[in-house]
Design a protein around this motif. Structure first.
Motif, PDB file in Angstrom:
ATOM      1  N   LYS A  65       0.816  -1.221   0.000  1.00 41.74           N
ATOM      2  CA  LYS A  65       0.000   0.000   0.000  1.00 41.74           C
ATOM      3  C   LYS A  65       0.846   1.266   0.000  1.00 41.74           C
ATOM      4  N   ASP A  66       2.029   1.185   0.579  1.00 46.26           N
ATOM      5  CA  ASP A  66       2.896   2.356   0.678  1.00 46.26           C
ATOM      6  C   ASP A  66       3.809   2.408  -0.546  1.00 46.26           C
ATOM      7  N   SER A  68       6.094   4.576  -1.170  1.00 45.77           N
ATOM      8  CA  SER A  68       7.394   5.218  -0.939  1.00 45.77           C
ATOM      9  C   SER A  68       8.511   4.204  -0.693  1.00 45.77           C
ATOM     10  N   ARG A  97      11.041   3.340   7.352  1.00 49.06           N
ATOM     11  CA  ARG A  97       9.648   3.287   6.877  1.00 49.06           C
ATOM     12  C   ARG A  97       9.111   1.858   6.956  1.00 49.06           C
ATOM     13  N   LEU A 101       5.944   0.665   9.227  1.00 40.48           N
ATOM     14  CA  LEU A 101       4.786  -0.003   8.631  1.00 40.48           C
ATOM     15  C   LEU A 101       4.518  -1.352   9.296  1.00 40.48           C
TER      16      LEU A 101
END
Length: 123
Positions: A65-66, A68, A97, A101
């Motif tokens: 979903k992320d 980045s 990150r 998450l």
């Protein structure tokens, strides 16, 4: 020197075999009834593996979903809610990150970070 050859007697072998079989049967009947059977102890292990796989999928879904982070080279290991991240990422910011998450996924108890920054050959 004289060679001594063992006597080949079928009845002696049968007596030994019968006594071993009797001993095995006696030891099985004397087992305590409170000992867990193999079938009963396998069920919780199977459920635990299923829960670990489900949690692993949820962590991968959070990475997907992320946009980045590039999670293509990240491995996720799960054991009883403890997540271990392995593999490589493009830069150091993606390590933090990925850890953030993973910690945000419900059911995650702890996160162990073993991620490293990928280095191109020649640098």
């Amino acid at each position: 020197m004289k060679r001594i050859m063992p006597r080949r007697s079928g009845s002696a072998a049968l007596i030994v075999l019968a006594s071993v079989a009797g001993w095995i049967l006696a030891s099985e009947t004397m087992a305590a009834p409170s000992e867990p059977s193999v079938a009963s102890s396998a069920a919780p292990a199977s459920a635990t593996r299923k829960e670990n796989r489900a949690l692993r999928k949820r962590v991968y879904a959070a990475f997907a979903k992320d946009k980045s982070i590039d999670a293509g080279n990240i491995g996720v290991g799960v054991k009883d809610g403890a997540v271990t991240l392995t593999g490589t990422v493009a830069d150091a910011s993606q390590i933090e990150r990925a850890v953030t998450l993973a910690k945000g996924v419900s059911g995650v108890v702890s996160v162990t970070n073993k991620l490293t920054v990928r280095r191109d050959f020649g640098q």
